[in-house]
Design an enzyme around this catalytic site. Structure first.
Site, PDB file in Angstrom:
ATOM      1  N   CYS A   2       0.837  -1.195   0.000  1.00 47.75           N
ATOM      2  CA  CYS A   2       0.000   0.000   0.000  1.00 47.75           C
ATOM      3  C   CYS A   2       0.873   1.247   0.000  1.00 47.75           C
ATOM      4  CB  CYS A   2      -0.892   0.003   1.236  1.00 47.75           C
ATOM      5  SG  CYS A   2      -1.722  -1.562   1.497  1.00 47.75           S
ATOM      6  N   ARG A  26       1.136   1.860  -5.862  1.00 41.12           N
ATOM      7  CA  ARG A  26       1.373   0.919  -4.775  1.00 41.12           C
ATOM      8  C   ARG A  26       0.141   0.078  -4.465  1.00 41.12           C
ATOM      9  NH1 ARG A  26       6.390   0.577  -1.888  1.00 41.12           N
ATOM     10  NH2 ARG A  26       5.085  -0.271  -0.267  1.00 41.12           N
ATOM     11  N   TRP A  95      -3.888  -1.848  -1.180  1.00 40.27           N
ATOM     12  CA  TRP A  95      -3.956  -3.105  -1.933  1.00 40.27           C
ATOM     13  C   TRP A  95      -4.386  -4.142  -0.900  1.00 40.27           C
ATOM     14  CZ3 TRP A  95      -1.769  -8.007  -1.899  1.00 40.27           C
ATOM     15  CH2 TRP A  95      -1.873  -8.748  -3.085  1.00 40.27           C
ATOM     16  N   ASN A 121       0.865  -0.173   6.313  1.00 41.12           N
ATOM     17  CA  ASN A 121       1.240  -1.078   5.231  1.00 41.12           C
ATOM     18  C   ASN A 121       1.967  -2.236   5.887  1.00 41.12           C
ATOM     19  OD1 ASN A 121       1.948  -2.241   2.850  1.00 41.12           O
ATOM     20  ND2 ASN A 121       3.583  -0.773   2.359  1.00 41.12           N
ATOM     21  N   GLY A 122       1.646  -3.476   5.454  1.00 49.34           N
ATOM     22  CA  GLY A 122       2.282  -4.650   6.049  1.00 49.34           C
ATOM     23  C   GLY A 122       1.216  -5.580   6.587  1.00 49.34           C
ATOM     24  N   GLU A 515       8.843 -12.894 -20.877  1.00 48.89           N
ATOM     25  CA  GLU A 515       8.509 -11.516 -20.515  1.00 48.89           C
ATOM     26  C   GLU A 515       7.349 -11.018 -21.386  1.00 48.89           C
ATOM     27  OE1 GLU A 515       9.039  -9.594 -18.168  1.00 48.89           O
ATOM     28  OE2 GLU A 515       8.687  -7.567 -18.894  1.00 48.89           O
ATOM     29  N   LYS A 519       3.880  -9.714 -19.778  1.00 47.94           N
ATOM     30  CA  LYS A 519       3.360  -8.368 -20.032  1.00 47.94           C
ATOM     31  C   LYS A 519       1.907  -8.443 -20.510  1.00 47.94           C
ATOM     32  CE  LYS A 519       6.376  -5.529 -18.807  1.00 47.94           C
ATOM     33  NZ  LYS A 519       6.505  -6.467 -17.677  1.00 47.94           N
ATOM     34  N   GLU A 522      -0.398  -9.397 -17.696  1.00 46.57           N
ATOM     35  CA  GLU A 522      -0.410  -8.398 -16.636  1.00 46.57           C
ATOM     36  C   GLU A 522      -1.243  -7.169 -16.992  1.00 46.57           C
ATOM     37  OE1 GLU A 522       3.488  -6.709 -16.071  1.00 46.57           O
ATOM     38  OE2 GLU A 522       3.071  -6.186 -13.988  1.00 46.57           O
ATOM     39  N   HIS A 538       6.430 -30.992 -26.893  1.00 43.31           N
ATOM     40  CA  HIS A 538       6.248 -31.929 -25.778  1.00 43.31           C
ATOM     41  C   HIS A 538       4.939 -31.694 -25.037  1.00 43.31           C
ATOM     42  CE1 HIS A 538      10.247 -33.516 -26.388  1.00 43.31           C
ATOM     43  NE2 HIS A 538      10.741 -32.287 -26.361  1.00 43.31           N
ATOM     44  N   LYS A 638       2.657  -2.288  -7.599  1.00 39.41           N
ATOM     45  CA  LYS A 638       4.025  -2.169  -8.105  1.00 39.41           C
ATOM     46  C   LYS A 638       5.028  -2.930  -7.245  1.00 39.41           C
ATOM     47  CE  LYS A 638       7.140  -0.397 -10.801  1.00 39.41           C
ATOM     48  NZ  LYS A 638       7.197  -1.004 -12.147  1.00 39.41           N
TER      49      LYS A 638
HETATM   50  O1  M6R Z   1      10.510  -4.939  -7.632  1.00 36.88           O
HETATM   51  P1  M6R Z   1      10.808  -6.275  -8.212  1.00 36.88           P
HETATM   52  O2  M6R Z   1      11.712  -6.191  -9.398  1.00 36.88           O
HETATM   53  O3  M6R Z   1      11.355  -7.235  -7.199  1.00 36.88           O
HETATM   54  O4  M6R Z   1       9.426  -6.849  -8.697  1.00 36.88           O
HETATM   55  C1  M6R Z   1       9.298  -8.185  -9.112  1.00 36.88           C
HETATM   56  C2  M6R Z   1       7.967  -8.405  -9.786  1.00 36.88           C
HETATM   57  O5  M6R Z   1       6.914  -8.205  -8.891  1.00 36.88           O
HETATM   58  C3  M6R Z   1       7.784  -7.482 -10.990  1.00 36.88           C
HETATM   59  O6  M6R Z   1       8.835  -7.609 -11.896  1.00 36.88           O
HETATM   60  C4  M6R Z   1       6.460  -7.775 -11.713  1.00 36.88           C
HETATM   61  O7  M6R Z   1       6.514  -9.054 -12.268  1.00 36.88           O
HETATM   62  C5  M6R Z   1       6.241  -6.694 -12.760  1.00 36.88           C
HETATM   63  N1  M6R Z   1       5.078  -5.935 -12.436  1.00 36.88           N
HETATM   64  C6  M6R Z   1       6.131  -7.210 -14.144  1.00 36.88           C
HETATM   65  O8  M6R Z   1       5.927  -6.200 -15.069  1.00 36.88           O
END
Ligand code: M6R
Length: 643
Positions: A2, A26, A95, A121-122, A515, A519, A522, A538, A638
């Protein structure tokens, strides 16, 4: 996960709303602010999509309610616009972990008296036990959150000696992780903050007459210019222009000063429609910054620079003698950072001749480790706060092994816990999707691989010059890849409605495929799988049918011919074939229904930094075509600070 902000002095309400809009990345399930004004505490909260917009408009209409009144039916009342002259306040964007994303569960929480407001937060691990005890002594709870227990604990610990003292007493009974900010009617000249594991920054205003607290630096840019990161179990009393920090027993404590170069402009959209678009466009400059002063005609200088920044802690890692003893490298990461590590792994193996493992951080921490002192462990996280990566890093440190952090955030937890740190220097990344942080991560790991290769004499002078030249060209080549944006938009318009996507690659193309699929999932919420192309036969090929989209990374690396074979196998199943191929490569383009063009990489090992641009653009355009908010995809945040 958060976002938290606290302000005293300045114009708290404006600073809170401004800070919250910069913290939305966040978490964005719900939002709320509470301010001290005229001897009362006023709070407003909103939940659901567009919560912050909703909250802003309600604030504009003067819809602020004091929690004490709202707890008593019939007494709540609004305040007309302009009447509220706040002295201090706190805000939170959530969040959800404990309790649904409703207004009732939104922070700040107030207790039974409505005299204290708190945002957190936590996760409070012993919240049930604490709540049971508090309920037995008469406290009434109104939310499903773990957080609410904290505000009742503060009430219970009030003893006329100030909010910070209540906070210290309360936190001695708390288990779990927290970044907390609170205000109280009884102690109106301070905001009080505390931290354990979850990051929290204290800022002093540019005007020297305001004080701030925030979970992330971008929330404070432009308003504050001196920043301090609280350490675990520190409590800060922040006044207008000054602050005092103590430990939980009241002993004086010193927070960690942050020396960040981030500016306000870095954290704004600067005319782009989305942060993601801006951050994709910033990649040439970001990679240049990553390479700056670390890439020299006669070699590489990452280690001196990166390790020196960790000061004394670097000693174990900084000696050439230690680096010469490395027999293995293990890189720990999650999500896009994991794929960046996979993309760089061949460089460690080819240029430095060091066997390299890339480990999913959330799995690694629960394994019995094979690593020993001759293994260089690298934990990589753009935020430096991802719990899975931090915990894996701590598992390494706990075994007395050296740890190198690679992160984008100066002063982040990871950077402070590792013995040495290399910063990616990408600037703040606000969009939830990793873009410039991913490409700079690949670049910095490749620099490290090249430097190790040079130190270990795997590379001769000719190799050093060639690799150095290849890395130096990356910013320009990424710029050229970005120039294909319009073509990618057209491809996205033609294939964007498909239901299933398979992304295939081999060698360094495989993490690019992973990746690409991540993307698309996500930000466009489309089912997508990344697969090593050789594994397709396979199993996954059984799913291929007309309508399935296959995106194949087919740039001219050593496995290009094998890749062409896999493309033929997929085409035989009448899928829609999209290839990522190099400018002018008609042979590859001919086997495709759609083409995503990228410039050629001077060294195939550096191709992921270039090829992944096409993946970013494709996901971006498919998501935009569906009208989705690419900066704040659903269910995500994030920085992932839960396990
Ligand atoms: O801050 P970090 O690089 O440790 O984050 C890891 C993942 O949470 C982050 O890369 C996530 O997969 C991205 N939102 C992907 O775009």
């Amino acid at each position: 996960m958060c976002g938290i902000i606290g302000v005293i002095g300045d114009d708290p309400l404006a600073a809170l709303l401004d800070g919250l809009s910069r913290l939305e990345y966040r978490g964005y399930d719900s939002v709320g602010v509470a301010v001290l004004a005229g001897g009362e505490l006023w709070r407003i909260r909103a939940a659901g999509g567009g919560a912050l917009v909703d909250l802003r408009s309600r604030v504009g209409k003067g819809e602020l309610f004091e929690p004490s009144s709202s707890l008593t039916p019939g007494r709540s009342r609004g305040l007309p616009p302009g009447e509220l002259v706040a002295a201090a306040g706190i805000g939170h964007t959530r969040w959800a972990t404990h309790g649904a994303p409703t207004e009732q569960n939104a922070h700040p929480h107030s207790g039974c008296t409505g005299r204290i407001a708190l945002a957190h937060n936590g996760i409070i691990e012993n919240h049930r036990e604490l709540a049971a005890r508090l309920q037995a002594s008469g406290h009434t709870f109104t939310s499903d959150t773990d957080t609410e227990v904290l505000v009742h604990l503060l009430e219970e610990n009030e003893d006329g000696d100030g909010l910070a003292a209540s906070m210290r007493r309360a936190l001695r009974t708390v288990q779990g992780t927290f970044a907390i900010v609170a205000v109280s009617i009884s102690d109106p000249d301070v905001i009080v903050a505390a931290r354990r594991v979850s990051p929290l920054i204290v800022g002093i205003g540019v005007d020297r007459a305001s004080g701030y607290v925030a979970s992330d630096l971008p929330a404070l840019l432009g308003r504050a210019d001196c920043f301090y990161s609280l350490e675990d179990d520190q409590v800060a009393e922040v006044g207008a222009g000054s602050f005092v920090v103590t430990g939980l027993s009241g002993e004086p404590a010193t927070p960690h000063e942050l020396k960040s170069k981030w500016t306000l402009e870095d954290s704004e959209k600067a005319g782009y429609e989305t942060f993601m678009e801006k951050e994709m466009a910033e990649q040439p400059d970001a990679i240049s910054d990553t390479l700056r002063s670390r890439l020299r005609p006669d070699g590489f200088a990452l280690l001196d620079d990166g390790l020196a920044s960790a000061g004394e802690r670097a000693s174990a890692l900084a000696t050439a003698a230690y680096l010469d003893t490395i027999e293995r490298i293990t890189i720990l990461a999650c999500g896009s950072s994991l794929y960046a590590a996979m993309a760089a792994r061949p460089a460690f193996e080819t240029w430095a001749n060091v066997p390299t493992d890339v480990e999913i951080a959330s799995e690694y921490r629960y394994r019995s480790l094979a690593a020993d002192a001759r293994t260089l462990a690298i934990a990589m996280s753009q935020s430096g706060e991802t719990t899975d990566t931090l915990q894996a890093a701590r598992a390494v440190l706990g075994r007395g092994l050296p740890l190198l952090a690679v992160t984008n955030v100066v002063g982040s937890s990871l950077s402070r816990e590792a013995q040495a740190v290399c910063y990616t220097r990408a600037g703040p990344e606000i969009g939830v999707a990793a873009t410039k942080t991913l490409t700079t991560q690949i670049a910095i790991l490749q620099l490290l691989a090249a430097e190790l290769g040079q130190r270990r004499r795997v590379l001769d002078r000719g190799d050093v010059a060639r690799i150095s030249g290849s890395l130096a060209r990356l910013p320009a080549l990424v710029g050229k890849a970005l120039a294909h944006h319009d073509e990618v938009r057209e491809v996205a318009a033609r294939i964007g409605q498909a239901r299933d996507f398979f992304y295939l690659g081999r060698g360094v193309g495989y993490p690019v495929a992973l990746e690409g699929a991540l993307k698309l999932k996500e930000i466009a919420y489309v089912h997508a799988e990344g697969y090593p192309a050789g594994e397709m036969k396979h199993g996954p090929i059984a799913c291929f049918e007309p309508g399935t989209v296959v995106v194949a990374v087919a740039t001219r690396g050593p496995l290009w011919e094998k890749m062409m074979g896999n493309i033929a196998e997929a085409r035989a199943r009448r899928v829609t074939m999209v290839v990522v191929c190099e400018e002018g490569d008609r042979e590859t383009a001919e086997v495709a229904d759609e083409v995503l063009t990228v410039p050629s990489a001077p060294d195939p090992l550096t191709s992921p930094v270039i090829d992944v641009i096409a993946m970013q653009l494709l996901a971006y355009e498919i998501a935009r075509g569906k009208g989705l908010d690419v900066d704040r995809p659903r269910n995500l945040a994030k920085t992932v600070t839960v396990e």
